[in-house]
Scaffold this active site. Sequence first.
Site, mmCIF file in Angstrom:
data_model
loop_
_atom_site.group_PDB
_atom_site.id
_atom_site.type_symbol
_atom_site.label_atom_id
_atom_site.label_comp_id
_atom_site.label_asym_id
_atom_site.label_seq_id
_atom_site.Cartn_x
_atom_site.Cartn_y
_atom_site.Cartn_z
ATOM 1 N N ASN A 67 0.873 -1.111 0.174
ATOM 2 C CA ASN A 67 0.045 -0.123 -0.046
ATOM 3 C C ASN A 67 0.822 1.074 -0.047
ATOM 4 O O ASN A 67 1.577 1.617 0.829
ATOM 5 C CB ASN A 67 -0.924 -0.160 1.418
ATOM 6 N N LYS A 72 0.020 4.234 0.036
ATOM 7 C CA LYS A 72 -0.624 5.482 0.320
ATOM 8 C C LYS A 72 -0.359 6.628 -0.678
ATOM 9 O O LYS A 72 -0.301 6.461 -1.685
ATOM 10 C CB LYS A 72 -0.155 5.882 1.598
ATOM 11 N N HIS A 125 -9.361 1.117 4.949
ATOM 12 C CA HIS A 125 -8.269 1.234 5.742
ATOM 13 C C HIS A 125 -8.475 2.023 6.789
ATOM 14 O O HIS A 125 -9.483 3.052 6.594
ATOM 15 C CB HIS A 125 -7.211 1.924 4.882
ATOM 16 N N GLU A 172 -7.026 4.654 7.892
ATOM 17 C CA GLU A 172 -6.826 5.900 7.729
ATOM 18 C C GLU A 172 -8.045 6.484 6.969
ATOM 19 O O GLU A 172 -8.310 7.880 7.024
ATOM 20 C CB GLU A 172 -5.325 5.835 6.818
ATOM 21 N N GLU A 184 -5.448 -5.323 10.709
ATOM 22 C CA GLU A 184 -4.354 -4.209 11.071
ATOM 23 C C GLU A 184 -4.594 -3.490 12.309
ATOM 24 O O GLU A 184 -5.327 -2.542 12.259
ATOM 25 C CB GLU A 184 -4.316 -3.136 9.902
ATOM 26 N N GLY A 208 2.428 2.243 10.597
ATOM 27 C CA GLY A 208 3.211 3.202 10.606
ATOM 28 C C GLY A 208 4.156 3.687 11.850
ATOM 29 O O GLY A 208 4.726 4.701 11.925
ATOM 30 N N SER A 237 3.419 -2.206 10.476
ATOM 31 C CA SER A 237 4.889 -2.177 10.495
ATOM 32 C C SER A 237 5.595 -3.471 10.071
ATOM 33 O O SER A 237 6.625 -3.911 10.771
ATOM 34 C CB SER A 237 5.425 -1.630 11.974
HETATM 35 C C1 PEP Z 1 -0.867 -0.005 5.913
HETATM 36 O O1 PEP Z 1 -0.738 1.165 5.515
HETATM 37 O O2 PEP Z 1 -1.693 -0.649 5.839
HETATM 38 C C2 PEP Z 1 0.279 -0.626 6.824
HETATM 39 C C3 PEP Z 1 0.341 -1.649 7.613
HETATM 40 O O3 PEP Z 1 1.435 0.536 7.072
HETATM 41 P P1 PEP Z 1 2.867 0.296 7.712
HETATM 42 O O4 PEP Z 1 3.128 -1.168 7.113
HETATM 43 O O5 PEP Z 1 3.573 1.285 7.395
HETATM 44 O O6 PEP Z 1 2.430 0.105 9.134
#
Ligand code: PEP
Length: 261
Positions: free
Chosen positions: A12, A14, A102, A104, A174, A180, A220
Amino acid sequence: MPGTRRPLVSGNWKMHHNHFEAIQMVQKLAYILNPADHDVVDVSVHPPFTDIRSVQTVIESDEMRLVLGAQHCHFEERGAFTGEVSPGMLAKLNVALVIVGHSERREVFGETDDDVRLKAAAVLANGMTPIFCCGETREEREAGGTDAKVTGQVKAGLAGLSQDQMAGLVIAYEPIWAIGTGLTATPEDAQAACRVVRGVVAEGWGQSTADSVRIQYGGSVKPVNAPDLMMQPDIDGLLVGGASLDPDEFARIVAYHRLIG
Ligand code: PEP
């Protein structure tokens, strides 16, 4: 039946990379990945909307084995929705996977369970597969509310889908506190939550549907933690944000399978 679900590692991006950078990204990624990776793992990239046409062209003209994904879409097919993109527009670009819900999108843009439900249904209606995201905040985890949160999100966001639709679905667990932040759920905690998700699917759509649905962990993920996460019986893939922006790092995550056999 665990073991028959084909792993899926998704990047992803972003709001990163313009379309020139995106082309370089996929070219480098395709060069680094080797056929053995593609033989055992599905790999998808989810660029911003402005990159999708360019990435589609390069994937198709170079016959790359990368799956094209998107990060989001509206649930309506057309209309007065300034700034939005419809599922049909994505399908026309041969997008196969669309991330819906997601954290976000939910937290920053106020998407509700009902919005996410409509999006998942619209993505499926257009012949694509949703990657349906769920996960708890740090406060919810500390209050012991992880299971209730993901159970509620899965039930509300996927209500009304048929067994067939569910069987082909991808669900990404998640934990929001891990996205992040550099904090990762332990493999055991991630497994426990993914098992809860599979249990909710079994309860609502039957055990064989639950055995088919692919569940990713996201939060992460790095090359160093990918193998232990992927060894968990209910984790079938990884949704990767930050580490997917570097083709070398992302390819090392995809190569987890070389370490676990
Ligand atoms: C994500 O954007 O779904 C995500 C898991 O980001 P990160 O790997 O940076 O934590």
